[in-house]
Design a protein around this motif. Sequence first.
Motif, short mmCIF file in Angstrom:
data_model
loop_
_atom_site.label_atom_id
_atom_site.label_comp_id
_atom_site.label_asym_id
_atom_site.label_seq_id
_atom_site.Cartn_x
_atom_site.Cartn_y
_atom_site.Cartn_z
N TYR A 183 1.83 -3.15 -7.36
CA TYR A 183 1.15 -4.35 -7.70
C TYR A 183 -0.47 -4.01 -7.51
N GLY A 184 -1.29 -4.44 -7.85
CA GLY A 184 -2.24 -3.81 -7.13
C GLY A 184 -2.47 -3.81 -5.94
N ALA A 185 -3.66 -3.05 -5.36
CA ALA A 185 -2.80 -2.87 -3.63
C ALA A 185 -4.09 -2.80 -3.07
N ALA A 186 -4.22 -3.09 -2.10
CA ALA A 186 -5.83 -3.22 -1.14
C ALA A 186 -6.50 -2.22 0.15
N LYS B 275 -1.75 -0.63 -9.63
CA LYS B 275 -0.33 0.01 -8.91
C LYS B 275 -0.79 1.43 -8.41
N PRO B 276 -0.53 1.87 -7.56
CA PRO B 276 -0.74 3.35 -7.04
C PRO B 276 0.71 3.61 -7.29
N ALA B 277 1.36 5.35 -6.42
CA ALA B 277 2.30 5.20 -6.11
C ALA B 277 2.04 5.24 -4.32
N LYS B 278 3.35 5.21 -4.04
CA LYS B 278 3.11 5.22 -2.54
C LYS B 278 2.49 5.58 -2.23
#
Length: 287
Positions: free
Chosen positions: A163-166, A185-188
Amino acid sequence: MIPAAGLGTRFLPATKAMPKEMLPVVDKPAIQYVVEEATAAGIDDVLIIIGRNKNNLSNHFDSVPELESTLERKGDHSKLAKVQHSSELADIHFVRQGEPKGLGHAVLRAKAHVGDHPFAVLLGDDLIDERDPLLTTMLDEHTKRGAAIVALMEVDPDSIHLYGAAAVEATDDEGVVKVTGLVEKPAKEDAPSNLAIIGRYVLSPSVFEILERTEPGKGGEIQLTDALQEMAADPDGPGVYGVVFRGRRYDTGDRVDYIKAIVQLAADREDLGPELRPWFKDFAAKL
Ligand code: G1P
């Protein structure tokens, strides 16, 4: 606007000659749920961005005189109503995306149609339960703040890379956050939070100007998330806010989630649930 130009490769061969948005979720194509969600929020003009195999989509929202007259002759009014419902939902328009160059690029294809008005983007992979309103809240927040509004949902940190993360800060309003940063879509380990953008956005036409100069990002695609990040980082602009959704969302993006969505929705339906629920229990007990 509803982007529907993806290749749907996860569902091949079903999507060889049919857009994935036409896959039935119980007995309705996925995209019809999304159009119904838009109309329930008062939107009566829908632009669908299409790719190949567009005919299935446009036919679905068009009338079918021969089918309708047969049902009428047979006196089958309930089926006739189902056929007519999808062609009476909204004023539906289609624009082709041409090359699929990402969600940002698809949104940009809506520029001429949108004109000077704010607009909503609804992605067909996310279905929002009609009992849990989201879009209406987002439209109200847009009117109130003049900002771009995204729908956010807490996800398992192990899934944030999808996802896109905020990055967010609280506001005085319960369930509404100020978005201070966005990453596609970042790495965790790089994710600013486990708040994921789910596929609902309310935007002003000013996003087009940003998208026009947004370089390809993650996956070599023009990302809507990157354009929104620019808005979030602009201290002089109205910024980006998130409505945190805690209701029922059904993901139809991959095969397992798609099957789960069908099972959940069918089990809840008045016409199918009573027969299905005991069967599901019995079936699950034998697994
Ligand atoms: C898109 C967006 C992503 C968002 C997601 C929601 O990704 O780029 O930011 O979180 O939709 O479903 P996609 O799933 O189309 O790759």
